[in-house]
Design a protein around this motif. Sequence first.
Motif, short mmCIF file in Angstrom:
data_model
loop_
_atom_site.label_atom_id
_atom_site.label_comp_id
_atom_site.label_asym_id
_atom_site.label_seq_id
_atom_site.Cartn_x
_atom_site.Cartn_y
_atom_site.Cartn_z
N ALA A 16 0.83 -1.21 0.00
CA ALA A 16 0.00 0.00 0.00
C ALA A 16 0.86 1.26 0.00
N ALA A 17 1.85 1.27 -0.91
CA ALA A 17 2.82 2.36 -0.87
C ALA A 17 2.90 3.17 -2.15
N GLY A 18 2.24 2.74 -3.21
CA GLY A 18 2.36 3.44 -4.48
C GLY A 18 2.87 2.50 -5.55
N ALA A 19 3.56 3.03 -6.54
CA ALA A 19 4.01 2.24 -7.68
C ALA A 19 5.18 1.33 -7.30
N VAL A 20 5.23 0.16 -7.92
CA VAL A 20 6.36 -0.74 -7.75
C VAL A 20 7.03 -0.94 -9.10
N SER A 21 8.31 -1.35 -9.07
CA SER A 21 9.09 -1.42 -10.31
C SER A 21 8.84 -2.69 -11.11
N TYR A 22 8.09 -3.66 -10.57
CA TYR A 22 7.79 -4.87 -11.33
C TYR A 22 6.69 -4.61 -12.36
N SER A 24 4.62 -6.93 -15.96
CA SER A 24 4.30 -8.26 -16.51
C SER A 24 5.50 -8.96 -17.12
N SER A 25 6.52 -8.21 -17.50
CA SER A 25 7.71 -8.81 -18.11
C SER A 25 8.78 -9.19 -17.09
N SER A 26 8.55 -8.88 -15.83
CA SER A 26 9.52 -9.20 -14.78
C SER A 26 9.66 -10.70 -14.60
N GLN A 27 10.84 -11.13 -14.17
CA GLN A 27 11.07 -12.54 -13.91
C GLN A 27 10.29 -13.00 -12.68
N PRO A 28 9.59 -14.14 -12.77
CA PRO A 28 8.80 -14.62 -11.63
C PRO A 28 9.61 -14.75 -10.35
N CYS A 29 10.87 -15.22 -10.45
CA CYS A 29 11.67 -15.40 -9.24
C CYS A 29 11.94 -14.07 -8.55
N ASP A 30 12.13 -13.00 -9.33
CA ASP A 30 12.36 -11.68 -8.75
C ASP A 30 11.09 -11.17 -8.05
N VAL A 31 9.97 -11.32 -8.73
CA VAL A 31 8.71 -10.83 -8.18
C VAL A 31 8.33 -11.64 -6.93
N TYR A 32 8.67 -12.92 -6.93
CA TYR A 32 8.38 -13.75 -5.76
C TYR A 32 9.15 -13.24 -4.54
N GLU A 33 10.39 -12.83 -4.72
CA GLU A 33 11.14 -12.24 -3.62
C GLU A 33 10.44 -10.97 -3.12
N GLY A 34 9.93 -10.18 -4.05
CA GLY A 34 9.19 -8.98 -3.66
C GLY A 34 7.94 -9.31 -2.87
N PHE A 35 7.28 -10.41 -3.23
CA PHE A 35 6.10 -10.86 -2.51
C PHE A 35 6.45 -11.23 -1.07
N ILE A 36 7.55 -11.95 -0.87
CA ILE A 36 7.95 -12.33 0.48
C ILE A 36 8.38 -11.09 1.27
N PHE A 37 9.09 -10.18 0.62
CA PHE A 37 9.43 -8.88 1.23
C PHE A 37 8.15 -8.20 1.73
#
Length: 226
Positions: A16-22, A24-37
């Motif tokens: 709930a902070a605004g825009a994120v840098s990920y 649809s073309s982002s790598q799933p493994c990178d976005v998954y780390e963001g999810f855990i973050f």
Amino acid sequence: MSTVDELIGEIESLLAAGAVSYDSSSQPCDVYEGFIFSLIVATASRHGATVTYKNVHGAPTAHLVFRTGPGHLHSTIQPFTHAVIEFDGAPALEVHLGVYVTGSSRVLHECDILVLPAEEADLSREQGVAPRGSQAVLIVECKYYVSNFGIGLARNFEGLRADIRPQSELFVSNTRSSSIARYLDARNRECELDVVPNSPQAGYLQAAIRKAFKSYLSKHAPSTVI
């Protein structure tokens, strides 16, 4: 299996902070780390912490830029974002993605997610060195796979943990492996598999994250209850 767009939607909801840098073309493994973050940040917020986001220059930001490869916490080449977590009466903590720490062997290790005292992060920035792994409040190893993954990942994690010696550690994956679960359980390591948005396992993971925060607070602010 969660898609990249589903993971991004959950990240935006949790932070709930605004825009994120990920995107649809982002790598799933990178976005998954963001999810855990995001789960770490949301857990802290849910239990009364104040959470803010800052870039590498220490300025507050509403546009969250996440690492997609390992780097140094003290680097100012890109405006990467970290979260600052402040519990009542306790020194502030920072949460970083994909940064190096120094192990007891003086070897550098990448932490997918690192939670450490802000004081240690400041020292890293001031001196231009990797933070000490022994000062980590929590390290999280994140694994995103579309098929089965091998026991070697758990062995690598155990070696990483042994050299870093953090206060708490977690091995997290979007899929399951009975051999990894048995291996880490036999060594009393925290492990949560099948962690995806809106799953029971995501809730179990947040309980483990809360446990790490409770351990930190018991040493630095014992009167703060979460």
